[in-house]
Design an enzyme around this catalytic site. Structure first.
Site, PDB file in Angstrom:
ATOM      1  N   ASP A 136       0.801  -1.234   0.000  1.00  0.00           N
ATOM      2  CA  ASP A 136       0.000   0.000   0.000  1.00  0.00           C
ATOM      3  C   ASP A 136       0.839   1.291   0.000  1.00  0.00           C
ATOM      4  O   ASP A 136       0.330   2.347  -0.333  1.00  0.00           O
ATOM      5  CB  ASP A 136      -0.929   0.020   1.222  1.00  0.00           C
ATOM      6  CG  ASP A 136      -1.870  -1.177   1.230  1.00  0.00           C
ATOM      7  OD1 ASP A 136      -2.098  -1.752   0.159  1.00  0.00           O
ATOM      8  OD2 ASP A 136      -2.368  -1.535   2.319  1.00  0.00           O
ATOM      9  N   MET A 178      -5.965  -1.878  -5.245  1.00  0.00           N
ATOM     10  CA  MET A 178      -5.894  -1.979  -3.778  1.00  0.00           C
ATOM     11  C   MET A 178      -5.194  -0.767  -3.179  1.00  0.00           C
ATOM     12  O   MET A 178      -4.755   0.138  -3.897  1.00  0.00           O
ATOM     13  CB  MET A 178      -5.138  -3.245  -3.388  1.00  0.00           C
ATOM     14  CG  MET A 178      -5.964  -4.502  -3.456  1.00  0.00           C
ATOM     15  SD  MET A 178      -4.968  -5.880  -2.836  1.00  0.00           S
ATOM     16  CE  MET A 178      -6.239  -7.130  -2.687  1.00  0.00           C
ATOM     17  N   VAL A 270      -4.018 -10.188  -7.598  1.00  0.00           N
ATOM     18  CA  VAL A 270      -2.891 -10.294  -8.545  1.00  0.00           C
ATOM     19  C   VAL A 270      -1.854  -9.200  -8.241  1.00  0.00           C
ATOM     20  O   VAL A 270      -0.676  -9.362  -8.529  1.00  0.00           O
ATOM     21  CB  VAL A 270      -3.302 -10.184 -10.041  1.00  0.00           C
ATOM     22  CG1 VAL A 270      -4.130 -11.356 -10.490  1.00  0.00           C
ATOM     23  CG2 VAL A 270      -4.004  -8.885 -10.341  1.00  0.00           C
TER      24      VAL A 270
HETATM   25  O1  F6P Z   1      -2.601  -4.101   2.957  1.00  0.00           O
HETATM   26  C1  F6P Z   1      -2.462  -4.829   1.808  1.00  0.00           C
HETATM   27  C2  F6P Z   1      -3.791  -5.160   1.178  1.00  0.00           C
HETATM   28  O2  F6P Z   1      -3.559  -5.867  -0.011  1.00  0.00           O
HETATM   29  C3  F6P Z   1      -4.688  -3.958   0.912  1.00  0.00           C
HETATM   30  O3  F6P Z   1      -4.294  -3.223  -0.224  1.00  0.00           O
HETATM   31  C4  F6P Z   1      -6.035  -4.611   0.815  1.00  0.00           C
HETATM   32  O4  F6P Z   1      -7.052  -3.725   1.182  1.00  0.00           O
HETATM   33  C5  F6P Z   1      -5.934  -5.741   1.793  1.00  0.00           C
HETATM   34  O5  F6P Z   1      -4.551  -5.973   2.032  1.00  0.00           O
HETATM   35  C6  F6P Z   1      -6.593  -7.001   1.364  1.00  0.00           C
HETATM   36  O6  F6P Z   1      -6.532  -7.885   2.429  1.00  0.00           O
HETATM   37  P1  F6P Z   1      -7.009  -9.410   2.314  1.00  0.00           P
HETATM   38  O7  F6P Z   1      -5.975 -10.133   1.518  1.00  0.00           O
HETATM   39  O8  F6P Z   1      -7.074  -9.864   3.719  1.00  0.00           O
HETATM   40  O9  F6P Z   1      -8.309  -9.388   1.608  1.00  0.00           O
END
Ligand code: F6P
Length: 351
Positions: A136, A178, A270
Site C-alpha cells: 500500500d 488496492m 494479482v
Molecule cells: O494491505 C495490503 C492489502 O492488499 C490492501 O491493499 C487490501 O485492502 C488488503 O490488504 C486485502 O486484504 P485481504 O488479503 O485480507 O483481503
C-alpha cells in the site's frame, strides 16, 4: 519480503550471530516450538525472485491478548532471542511496539509465575527493528514500502493490457486497485499508464458535480480521437463528504452519461503476488542489512525503529513516530481534512 529475510539472515550470520526464523508471524511467536527454526546461510538461498514470504504470515488473535504476548516473550527468552526484525504493515508494527512496551512487565510476570528463573533484571530488553512490508505504501518512515513497487508494476501491466481492448472497442474501463486507505497505487498507477481520471481517498474531487467533470474529460478525449478511456479507482476512494466512491458507481455514471458499455476490472490479489521487481529486491536487501547493523549498535533500552528509505537515504525513524504519523493521515481522512491528509502523505505524493 524474501529479499529482506535473506539479508537479515545472512547479515546476522556474517556478523557471527545466530539467525532464527519465526514462521507464520505472531501466530508462530505465540505458539513457539516448530514455528521457531534456526536458519543457515543456505536456508535463504534461491528466494530473491519469489513473491510473498517463505516464512509465512498469519493474523493472530492470541497475540492481541496480554496472555498471548506473555507466551511470545517466554518463547523468545527460551530461545535466547533478544533482537527481533519485524517485517509487516501497520498492524504488525503496532504489535511490535506493544510487545516492546510491555516487555519488562511481561518478564516480571513470567518470573513471578515461576515460568522464568529470577531475577527479572537478568533478561535483556528486547530490541526491535521494523521493516515496512506492504504493497500500500501507506506508512510514514519510508518513501517506499517493501512490495509497493512490485504491485505498481502489476497494476501498470494490467492497465496496459486492458488498454488494448479499450482501444480496439473504443470502450471505457474502470480499474479498481488496492491500497486500503492509501491512494498511492491508484495515483502512481494512473500517472504511469496515462489514465484519464483517478479517484483516491486523500484527495476526493473538490467539485460538487465531479461526475460531470469526469465524463467531460472522457468525452473530450473521444472527440480528439482517443480510443481508450481508463478511470482508476482506489479501493478506499471517497467523496468530500466521506462517502465511498465504488468502482461500480463510477461504471454506472459513465455508462449512463456517455451512453456506452463500460467494463470494470477489479485487480484484486494479482497485485500482491508474483516475482518482485528489482527495486523491491534491492530495497529489501538494503533495509534488511541495515536493520541488523542497527540492532547491533543498540543498548538495551532504546526504542524500536523503522528502517526505511527517505530521500534516497537509509533512515531510522522511532517506531512510535512512524505509527503516530501514519495514524494521523487516517484521522485526517476520517475528519475530511483532505489538505492535511495530502500534506501528511509528503511531497512526492502531493506533487
Ligand atoms: O494491505 C495490503 C492489502 O492488499 C490492501 O491493499 C487490501 O485492502 C488488503 O490488504 C486485502 O486484504 P485481504 O488479503 O485480507 O483481503
Amino acid at each position: 519480503m524474501n529479499a529482506a529475510v535473506r539479508a537479515v539472515v545472512r547479515t546476522t550470520i556474517a556478523c557471527g550471530g545466530e539467525s532464527w526464523a519465526i514462521y507464520e508471524g505472531y501466530k508462530g511467536l505465540v505458539e513457539g516450538g516448530r514455528f521457531f527454526k534456526q536458519f543457515s546461510w543456505y536456508d535463504v538461498g534461491g528466494i530473491l525472485h519469489k513473491g510473498g514470504t517463505i516464512i509465512g504470515t498469519a493474523r493472530s488473535a492470541e497475540f492481541r491478548t496480554r496472555e498471548g504476548r506473555r507466551q511470545a516473550v517466554l518463547n523468545l527468552i527460551q530461545h535466547e532471542i533478544y533482537n527481533l526484525v519485524v517485517i509487516g504493515g501497520d498492524g504488525s508494527l503496532t504489535g511490535a511496539h506493544v510487545l516492546w512496551q510491555e516487555w519488562p512487565e511481561l518478564v516480571a510476570e513470567l518470573v513471578e509465575a515461576g515460568a522464568l528463573e529470577g531475577p527479572a533484571e537478568r533478561y535483556p530488553r528486547l530490541r526491535i527493528a521494523g521493516l515496512i512490508g506492504s504493497i500500500d505504501n501507506d506508512m510514514f518512515g519510508s518513501d517506499m514500502t517493501i512490495g509497493a513497487d512490485t504491485a505498481l508494476h502489476r497494476i501498470v501491466d494490467a492497465i496496459d493490457a486492458i488498454t488494448s481492448t479499450a482501444a480496439s472497442h473504443q470502450r471505457s474501463f474502470v480499474v479498481e486497485v488496492m491500497g486500503r486507505n492509501c491512494g498511492y497505487l491508484a495515483l502512481m498507477g494512473a500517472l504511469a499508464s496515462g489514465a484519464d481520471w483517478v479517484l483516491i481517498p486523500e484527495s476526493p474531487p473538490n467539485v460538487e458535480n465531479w461526475e460531470d467533470k469526469m465524463c467531460d474529460v472522457l468525452r473530450r478525449g473521444r472527440a480528439i480521437g482517443r480510443r481508450d478511456s481508463i478511470v482508476v479507482v482506489a479501493e478506499g476512494a471517497r467523496d468530500r463528504n466521506g462517502n465511498p466512491i465504488t468502482s461500480e458507481y463510477v461504471r454506472q455514471v459513465i455508462e449512463e452519461r456517455l451512453q456506452e458499455e463500460v467494463r470494470t476490472t477489479i485487480l484484486g490479489h494479482v497485485q500482491r503476488g508474483g516475482s518482485p521487481s528489482a527495486f523491491d529486491r534491492n530495497l529489501g536487501t538494503i533495509l534488511g542489512y541495515h536493520a541488523v547493523n542497527h540492532l547491533r549498535t543498540l543498548t538495551s533500552d532504546e526504542e524500536p525503529v523503522v528502517v526505511g528509505l527517505r530521500g534516497n537515504r537509509v533512515s531510522f525513524t522511532p517506531l512510535s513516530e512512524a505509527l503516530e504519523k501514519t495514524r494521523a493521515v487516517y484521522e485526517a481522512i476520517k475528519a475530511q481534512e483532505y489538505d492535511r491528509a495530502m500534506e501528511l502523505r509528503g511531497p512526492s505524493f502531493k506533487e
